[in-house]
Scaffold this active site. Sequence first.
Site, mmCIF file in Angstrom:
data_model
loop_
_atom_site.group_PDB
_atom_site.id
_atom_site.type_symbol
_atom_site.label_atom_id
_atom_site.label_comp_id
_atom_site.label_asym_id
_atom_site.label_seq_id
_atom_site.Cartn_x
_atom_site.Cartn_y
_atom_site.Cartn_z
ATOM 1 C CE LYS A 61 38.117 41.512 35.579
ATOM 2 N NZ LYS A 61 37.592 42.814 36.029
ATOM 3 C CD GLU A 64 35.370 44.006 33.496
ATOM 4 O OE1 GLU A 64 36.362 43.290 33.751
ATOM 5 O OE2 GLU A 64 35.190 45.147 33.969
#
Length: 130
Positions: free
Chosen positions: A101, A24
């Site tokens: 997200k 990420e």
Amino acid sequence: MGTLDEIVLTGLTVFGRHGVYDHERENGQEFTIDLRLRMPLRDAAASDDVVDTVHYGELAERVAAVVAGEPVNLIETLAERIAEVALDDRRVQEVSVTVHKPHAPIALAFSDVAVTVHRSQQHSIAEESR
């Protein structure tokens, strides 16, 4: 204090590198931010002058800088940092920040993951006095 009005900014989408996992941080992803500011707007309405309100374009730039800036593990932390930016303007009495997200690393079909924090000047002042 009087009635609190609202300024709402939704869908601010910014590329960031937040998350617990290395991939990420390396690859990054888009985060979407919603802000709801509560503050009196009577003075701005009367003067018709941007100096009497929160300039939402400038606020969006500051929020985008936080999202694009230093990576954090949790979107809870990111939401808190964004709330602090909004409360830097003492006219803002309360703020709600939602961090979306939608590309979170979940191995199931889903549309979105979001965290919302609600903060106020009273909370902010109490934190400063610790």
